[in-house]
Structures are given as structure tokens and as C-alpha cells.
Write a protein that holds these residues in place. Sequence first.
Motif, PDB file in Angstrom:
ATOM      1  N   ASP A   3       0.813  -1.213   0.000  1.00  0.00           N
ATOM      2  CA  ASP A   3       0.000   0.000   0.000  1.00  0.00           C
ATOM      3  C   ASP A   3       0.848   1.265   0.000  1.00  0.00           C
ATOM      4  N   SER A   4       2.064   1.188   0.541  1.00  0.00           N
ATOM      5  CA  SER A   4       2.933   2.365   0.589  1.00  0.00           C
ATOM      6  C   SER A   4       3.616   2.622  -0.745  1.00  0.00           C
ATOM      7  N   GLY A   5       3.496   1.688  -1.697  1.00  0.00           N
ATOM      8  CA  GLY A   5       4.118   1.855  -2.995  1.00  0.00           C
ATOM      9  C   GLY A   5       5.511   1.261  -3.076  1.00  0.00           C
ATOM     10  N   ALA A   6       6.025   0.707  -1.989  1.00  0.00           N
ATOM     11  CA  ALA A   6       7.354   0.100  -1.994  1.00  0.00           C
ATOM     12  C   ALA A   6       7.311  -1.227  -2.747  1.00  0.00           C
ATOM     13  N   VAL A   7       8.374  -1.510  -3.464  1.00  0.00           N
ATOM     14  CA  VAL A   7       8.476  -2.772  -4.180  1.00  0.00           C
ATOM     15  C   VAL A   7       9.063  -3.816  -3.232  1.00  0.00           C
ATOM     16  N   LEU A   8       8.373  -4.924  -3.108  1.00  0.00           N
ATOM     17  CA  LEU A   8       8.804  -6.003  -2.216  1.00  0.00           C
ATOM     18  C   LEU A   8       8.847  -7.310  -3.021  1.00  0.00           C
ATOM     19  N   PRO A   9       9.925  -7.505  -3.780  1.00  0.00           N
ATOM     20  CA  PRO A   9       9.960  -8.625  -4.719  1.00  0.00           C
ATOM     21  C   PRO A   9      10.359  -9.982  -4.143  1.00  0.00           C
ATOM     22  N   TRP A  10      10.738 -10.045  -2.862  1.00  0.00           N
ATOM     23  CA  TRP A  10      11.208 -11.303  -2.279  1.00  0.00           C
ATOM     24  C   TRP A  10      10.181 -11.864  -1.301  1.00  0.00           C
ATOM     25  N   LEU A  11       9.894 -13.148  -1.437  1.00  0.00           N
ATOM     26  CA  LEU A  11       8.908 -13.832  -0.605  1.00  0.00           C
ATOM     27  C   LEU A  11       9.583 -14.845   0.305  1.00  0.00           C
ATOM     28  N   VAL A  12       9.034 -15.016   1.494  1.00  0.00           N
ATOM     29  CA  VAL A  12       9.355 -16.163   2.333  1.00  0.00           C
ATOM     30  C   VAL A  12       8.127 -17.056   2.263  1.00  0.00           C
ATOM     31  N   VAL A  13       8.362 -18.320   1.918  1.00  0.00           N
ATOM     32  CA  VAL A  13       7.280 -19.282   1.748  1.00  0.00           C
ATOM     33  C   VAL A  13       7.480 -20.413   2.754  1.00  0.00           C
ATOM     34  N   ARG A  14       6.375 -20.877   3.310  1.00  0.00           N
ATOM     35  CA  ARG A  14       6.402 -21.989   4.257  1.00  0.00           C
ATOM     36  C   ARG A  14       5.625 -23.157   3.679  1.00  0.00           C
ATOM     37  N   GLN A  15       6.178 -24.346   3.829  1.00  0.00           N
ATOM     38  CA  GLN A  15       5.454 -25.567   3.476  1.00  0.00           C
ATOM     39  C   GLN A  15       5.320 -26.396   4.736  1.00  0.00           C
ATOM     40  N   TYR A  22       2.349 -21.603   2.094  1.00  0.00           N
ATOM     41  CA  TYR A  22       1.800 -20.304   2.496  1.00  0.00           C
ATOM     42  C   TYR A  22       2.864 -19.236   2.345  1.00  0.00           C
ATOM     43  N   ARG A  23       2.448 -18.068   1.902  1.00  0.00           N
ATOM     44  CA  ARG A  23       3.368 -16.926   1.866  1.00  0.00           C
ATOM     45  C   ARG A  23       3.429 -16.342   3.270  1.00  0.00           C
ATOM     46  N   VAL A  24       4.634 -16.283   3.833  1.00  0.00           N
ATOM     47  CA  VAL A  24       4.837 -15.767   5.182  1.00  0.00           C
ATOM     48  C   VAL A  24       4.986 -14.251   5.150  1.00  0.00           C
ATOM     49  N   GLY A  25       5.704 -13.730   4.165  1.00  0.00           N
ATOM     50  CA  GLY A  25       5.919 -12.291   4.075  1.00  0.00           C
ATOM     51  C   GLY A  25       6.627 -11.906   2.798  1.00  0.00           C
ATOM     52  N   ARG A  26       6.629 -10.604   2.530  1.00  0.00           N
ATOM     53  CA  ARG A  26       7.323 -10.042   1.362  1.00  0.00           C
ATOM     54  C   ARG A  26       8.374  -9.074   1.861  1.00  0.00           C
ATOM     55  N   TYR A  27       9.519  -9.040   1.165  1.00  0.00           N
ATOM     56  CA  TYR A  27      10.666  -8.257   1.623  1.00  0.00           C
ATOM     57  C   TYR A  27      11.324  -7.541   0.457  1.00  0.00           C
ATOM     58  N   ALA A  28      12.005  -6.458   0.780  1.00  0.00           N
ATOM     59  CA  ALA A  28      12.651  -5.627  -0.229  1.00  0.00           C
ATOM     60  C   ALA A  28      13.920  -6.264  -0.779  1.00  0.00           C
ATOM     61  N   THR A  29      14.629  -7.012   0.060  1.00  0.00           N
ATOM     62  CA  THR A  29      15.897  -7.606  -0.381  1.00  0.00           C
ATOM     63  C   THR A  29      15.896  -9.105  -0.120  1.00  0.00           C
ATOM     64  N   GLN A  30      16.693  -9.801  -0.902  1.00  0.00           N
ATOM     65  CA  GLN A  30      16.832 -11.233  -0.723  1.00  0.00           C
ATOM     66  C   GLN A  30      17.467 -11.536   0.635  1.00  0.00           C
ATOM     67  N   ASP A  31      18.427 -10.730   1.048  1.00  0.00           N
ATOM     68  CA  ASP A  31      19.097 -10.941   2.327  1.00  0.00           C
ATOM     69  C   ASP A  31      18.116 -10.833   3.498  1.00  0.00           C
ATOM     70  N   GLU A  32      17.267  -9.844   3.454  1.00  0.00           N
ATOM     71  CA  GLU A  32      16.261  -9.663   4.512  1.00  0.00           C
ATOM     72  C   GLU A  32      15.312 -10.860   4.567  1.00  0.00           C
TER      73      GLU A  32
END
Length: 60
Positions: A3-15, A22-32
Motif C-alpha cells: 500500500d505504501s508503494g514500496a516494491v517487495l519482490p522477495w517472498l518467504v514461503v512456508r510448506q 503459504y506466503r509468510v511475508g514479502r521483503y525488499a531484499t533477498q538478504d532480509e
Amino acid sequence: MSDSGAVLPWLVVRQDDNGSRYRVGRYATQDEAQRTADKLQDRGHEQLYWVERVGQAARP
């Protein structure tokens, strides 16, 4: 995009142990995203966590 307009191209996925993903979260960097996945994995539960880029093929 969030909603803030930030690009968050990295996902953490849980199986979970039933194979549900399930998608756990979205992050700005792969390291994060990797740090988050590592912390969750270290909890010792039977779920599997990984990082993928939005639009990347899902992990087998």
C-alpha cells in the motif's frame, strides 16, 4: 507492491508437513527475506521455509 508503494519482490514461503504452502511475508531484499526464513527454520518445527522472487517458479 504494498500500500505504501514500496516494491517487495522477495517472498518467504512456508510448506507444512501436509504439503500446503503459504506466503509468510514479502521483503525488499533477498538478504532480509533469507534472514527471516533462517530464523523461522531455526525454531525447529517441521515446516520448511525458503525464499523466492516474485514471479519465480515455485520451489518443487
